[in-house]
Design an enzyme around this catalytic site. Structure first.
Site, PDB file in Angstrom:
ATOM      1  N   ASP A  67       0.845  -1.199   0.000  1.00  0.00           N
ATOM      2  CA  ASP A  67       0.000   0.000   0.000  1.00  0.00           C
ATOM      3  C   ASP A  67       0.881   1.250   0.000  1.00  0.00           C
ATOM      4  OD1 ASP A  67      -2.968   1.121   0.948  1.00  0.00           O
ATOM      5  OD2 ASP A  67      -1.321   2.300   1.763  1.00  0.00           O
ATOM      6  N   TYR A  84       2.493  10.237  -0.370  1.00  0.00           N
ATOM      7  CA  TYR A  84       3.658   9.800   0.401  1.00  0.00           C
ATOM      8  C   TYR A  84       4.970  10.178  -0.281  1.00  0.00           C
ATOM      9  CZ  TYR A  84       0.180   6.656   2.570  1.00  0.00           C
ATOM     10  OH  TYR A  84      -0.925   6.125   3.188  1.00  0.00           O
ATOM     11  N   LYS A  88      -3.052   5.781  -4.078  1.00  0.00           N
ATOM     12  CA  LYS A  88      -4.144   6.714  -3.793  1.00  0.00           C
ATOM     13  C   LYS A  88      -3.998   8.022  -4.568  1.00  0.00           C
ATOM     14  CE  LYS A  88      -3.868   4.833   0.878  1.00  0.00           C
ATOM     15  NZ  LYS A  88      -2.440   4.424   0.826  1.00  0.00           N
TER      16      LYS A  88
END
Length: 294
Positions: A46, A51, A76
Site C-alpha cells: 500500500d 507519500y 491513492k
C-alpha cells in the site's frame, strides 16, 4: 473468530488481509523495506501519491524479483490532483512501473490546492464520478476503486450519486479508535475496510497498554502482533503493518487467532482511552463527518 488471510471485495477479487504500508517511509529506506517485505511473503503493498515515494516503492518491487501478478497493489489519488485524476493515475502507474493497480483510492474527500490549503472550488463527489469513468474506461489498468477517510455521513452522500460502490474504505483503526459505526455501515453496503495506523502510530501508548501486553504475553508474541491481529480477526477488514526495519517487517507477519473475549477487551480500550492519530481537520474541510472530530 480466526484471523482471515484475505478479504473478498465487491468486485470478486481477494485482497490479502495483511498489507505492507509505506506512509512516512522515506526514499532511501522504503525501497529496501518493500523489497524485504515481498521477499518474505507479504502479498499486499500500500502506497500513495501523497507519500512522495511511489517511484521508490516501484524500485523495491522490481528489486524483489516477485512477479507483479503475485501481489496486491494499492495507491491513492492525492488531494491536489482531484482536478485531474486521469493525469494522476498515469503518473502513479509510471512511478510504480506497473501496468495496473489492484486498487485505486481517493485519499481524502478533501480537494486541496497544494496539500496544505483547501480548494472549495472542487467537489469531491465530482472527483469520484471521474474515478468511476476512469475505472470503466481503463479496466485493464484499474481493477477496483475505493475511498479513504470517509465517515458514515459522507459515505451516504457518496452512495447517493455513485454508479460504482467503493470496493474499500481505508480508515484509521486501532483499540483507541474503533470506528464501529463506519465498519458496520460499510459491511452493510458491501464495502470492505482497510485499517491504517493499527498500532496507533509510532511510539503509541497502545504498545505498552496493560491489556495489549497481557494478551501478547499469553500468546508469546509482541504487542504489535496483537494490534495487527485484532483487525485481522474481524470480518471484512484488512490491516496495514509498517516498518523500515527488517526484523520488524518479518516479525509483523505473525498474525494470531484471538478469542472473542480478547477482541472485546481490546475494543473496550476506546471507551476510556480514545485518540485519533490523523484528525481530518488538517485538510481545511473540517471534521469530514467524523463525530469524534466535531
Amino acid at each position: 473468530m480466526p484471523a482471515s488471510r484475505s478479504v473478498k471485495l465487491n468486485t470478486g477479487a481477494e485482497m490479502p488481509t495483511l498489507g505492507f504500508g509505506t506512509w512516512r517511509s522515506r526514499p532511501g529506506a522504503v525501497e529496501h523495506a518493500v523489497e524485504i517485505a515481498l521477499k518474505h511473503g507479504y502479498k499486499h503493498i500500500d502506497t500513495a501519491a501523497a507519500y512522495a515515494n511511489e517511484r521508490e516503492v516501484g524500485t523495491g518491487i522490481k528489486a524483489s524479483g516477485v512477479l507483479r501478478e503475485s501481489f496486491f497493489l494499492t495507491t491513492k489519488l492525492d488531494n491536489p490532483d482531484q482536478k485531474e485524476p486521469e493525469k494522476a493515475l498515469f503518473a502513479s502507474l509510471e512511478k510504480l512501473e506497473t501496468d495496473y493497480l489492484d486498487l485505486w483510492l481517493m485519499h481524502w474527500p478533501a480537494p486541496m490546492f497544494d496539500g496544505k490549503t483547501a480548494d472549495f472550488s472542487v467537489n469531491w463527489l465530482d472527483t469520484w464520478k471521474k474515478m468511476e469513468e476512469l475505472y470503466k474506461k481503463y479496466p485493464e489498468k484499474i481493477k477496483a476503486i475505493g475511498v479513504s477517510n470517509i465517515s458514515v455521513s459522507w459515505m451516504k452522500k457518496l452512495l447517493e450519486i455513485a454508479t460504482v460502490v467503493p470496493a474499500v474504505n481505508q480508515i484509521e483503526l486501532h483499540p483507541s479508535c474503533t470506528q464501529k459505526d463506519v465498519i458496520e455501515f460499510c459491511a452493510e453496503k458491501g464495502i470492505s475496510v482497510t485499517a491504517y495506523s493499527p498500532l496507533g502510530s509510532s511510539n503509541s501508548p497502545l504498545l505498552s497498554n496493560e491489556i495489549v501486553v497481557e494478551i501478547a504475553t499469553a500468546h508469546n508474541v509482541g504487542p504489535a502482533n496483537v494490534l495487527l491481529s485484532l483487525q485481522a480477526n474481524k470480518p471484512n477488514i484488512a490491516v496495514l503493518s509498517k516498518s523500515v526495519t527488517e526484523s520488524r517487517i518479518i516479525s509483523n507477519l505473525t498474525i494470531i487467532d484471538l478469542s472473542d473475549e480478547e477482541v472485546q477487551k481490546l475494543e473496550d480500550i476506546d471507551k476510556t482511552a480514545h485518540f485519533r492519530v490523523c484528525n481530518p481537520n488538517w485538510t481545511g474541510w473540517g471534521s469530514l463527518g467524523f463525530p469524534d472530530c466535531e
